[in-house]
Design an enzyme around this catalytic site. Structure first.
Site, mmCIF file in Angstrom:
data_model
loop_
_atom_site.group_PDB
_atom_site.id
_atom_site.type_symbol
_atom_site.label_atom_id
_atom_site.label_comp_id
_atom_site.label_asym_id
_atom_site.label_seq_id
_atom_site.Cartn_x
_atom_site.Cartn_y
_atom_site.Cartn_z
ATOM 1 N N PRO A 269 -15.894 -4.781 3.348
ATOM 2 C CA PRO A 269 -17.252 -5.187 3.752
ATOM 3 C C PRO A 269 -18.334 -4.204 3.315
ATOM 4 O O PRO A 269 -19.522 -4.525 3.402
ATOM 5 C CB PRO A 269 -17.148 -5.256 5.282
ATOM 6 C CG PRO A 269 -16.084 -4.268 5.615
ATOM 7 C CD PRO A 269 -15.081 -4.383 4.502
ATOM 8 N N LEU A 270 -17.906 -3.035 2.831
ATOM 9 C CA LEU A 270 -18.853 -2.058 2.276
ATOM 10 C C LEU A 270 -18.745 -1.986 0.758
ATOM 11 O O LEU A 270 -19.166 -1.002 0.139
ATOM 12 C CB LEU A 270 -18.600 -0.674 2.885
ATOM 13 C CG LEU A 270 -18.931 -0.564 4.376
ATOM 14 C CD1 LEU A 270 -18.496 0.771 4.932
ATOM 15 C CD2 LEU A 270 -20.422 -0.792 4.612
ATOM 16 N N GLY B 148 -16.993 0.934 -0.671
ATOM 17 C CA GLY B 148 -17.778 2.151 -0.518
ATOM 18 C C GLY B 148 -19.083 2.168 -1.280
ATOM 19 O O GLY B 148 -19.957 3.004 -1.006
ATOM 20 N N TYR C 75 0.845 -1.186 0.000
ATOM 21 C CA TYR C 75 0.000 0.000 0.000
ATOM 22 C C TYR C 75 0.888 1.246 0.000
ATOM 23 O O TYR C 75 1.533 1.572 0.982
ATOM 24 C CB TYR C 75 -0.918 0.022 1.213
ATOM 25 C CG TYR C 75 -1.861 -1.150 1.344
ATOM 26 C CD1 TYR C 75 -2.201 -1.929 0.240
ATOM 27 C CD2 TYR C 75 -2.403 -1.488 2.578
ATOM 28 C CE1 TYR C 75 -3.068 -3.005 0.377
ATOM 29 C CE2 TYR C 75 -3.273 -2.565 2.721
ATOM 30 C CZ TYR C 75 -3.595 -3.324 1.615
ATOM 31 O OH TYR C 75 -4.451 -4.396 1.762
#
Length: 326
Positions: free
Chosen positions: A204-205, A208, A56
């Site tokens: 988990p979203l 977004g 990252y």
């Protein structure tokens, strides 16, 4: 916040973690000072399971997380990953699970993070050119040396998980899981539960999307990589809005945010499940953490399962799925 166990080896973490990736790359321009405030606030609220990886940035996110926890290391469960390889310019170079690379990658992460051990060390992606037994054998040596406490895998197939677990106990499997990504349910979840391995859903979203914040495929700013995902493109994007509209209606009826409903559904999948939603904004952090207190009834869960069944999403989750070990 409540605690949950990952695996049977003694790893106990906050029931929700914080994904730190987007603070440094992939989701637009970041602000290091604001990101550090987010990490500090997460710790204050009991969300102490922090997730990063060497790629990252590349490398920048580990440095950022290390700065943020320098004076509160004893309050944090720190997870990072190796195995996806990029050069300093950010160019992707594939996967590497060779033992010598495992050792050097761990030492480099320890230095960037400024810590003497990593609580949970994942193989980020499986290297199909290196036997998983060799990779996990090298990871086990890191445990014996005190550099790593617990081992994890990310995006590994059931057969790979079994082979890895036979070499050294795996405490956690990290895989994408949400209301719009349920492919792990038929085989992967039963496998890790059989073996006593904890499950850590990333995105988990739905990167977004399931928050309802994005209503058109052109709504992303510079430096945001999401438009490169098939699910965020053209007709797929518009078709997937139907999922969000269903969630928005159900969330309104319950009096909570759409993101909270989506997170509560993931957390309700079992006490061996610890999602790691990411954010770089205090507002969204606090909203996400509040979702840990949202209780869903069996009827509400059944309604959500029926509203967004497995396979309802349009488009692959990556443009190139070859790195996902199936």
């Amino acid at each position: 916040m409540e605690k949950r166990s990952l695996g049977r080896q003694g790893l106990v973490v906050s029931a929700m973690g914080l994904g730190c990736m987007g603070m440094s790359e992939f989701y637009g321009v970041g602000d290091d000072a604001e990101s550090i405030r987010v990490i500090h606030r997460a710790i204050e609220l009991g969300c102490t399971f922090l997730d990063t990886a060497d790629i990252y940035g590349p490398y920048k996110n580990e440095v950022l997380v290390g700065r943020a926890i320098a004076d509160r290391r004893d309050r944090v469960l720190l997870a990072t990953k190796f195995g996806n390889v990029r050069d300093a310019d950010g160019r992707w170079k594939g996967q590497n699970g060779r033992p010598e690379y495992v050792r050097s990658a761990c030492d480099a992460s320890l230095q960037r993070l400024g810590v003497d051990h990593i609580d949970l060390y994942y193989q980020h992606r499986v290297d199909n050119d290196t036997p998983i037994e060799d990779t996990v054998g090298a990871m086990a040596e890191l445990v014996q040396a005190g550099k790593v406490r617990y081992l994890g895998l990310s995006e590994a197939a059931p057969a790979t998980i079994r082979r890895a677990h036979a070499v050294h106990p795996i405490s956690a499997l990290q895989t994408e899981y949400s209301l719009w990504q349920r492919d792990c349910e038929p085989e992967i979840l039963p496998t890790v539960r059989e073996l006593g391995i904890g499950f850590v859903p990333y995105s988990p979203l739905g990167r977004g999307f399931l928050t309802g914040a994005y209503k058109n495929p052109e709504g992303f700013g510079p430096g945001d990589y999401r438009p490169g995902h098939p699910r965020f493109q053209g007709g797929n994007f518009r078709a997937n809005l139907a999922i969000v509209e269903k969630l928005e209606a159900l969330a309104r009826a319950k009096g909570i945010a759409t993101a909270q409903l989506a997170l509560a559904w993931v957390m309700a999948r079992g006490d061996d499940v610890v999602p790691i939603p990411g954010t770089k904004k205090l507002r969204w952090l606090e909203q996400n953490i509040a979702a840990a207190g949202v209780m869903l009834s069996a009827v509400e869960i059944a309604v959500l399962d029926a509203a967004v069944p497995r396979g309802a999403t349009h488009g692959d989750r990556y443009a190139d799925m070859s790195a996902v070990n199936r």
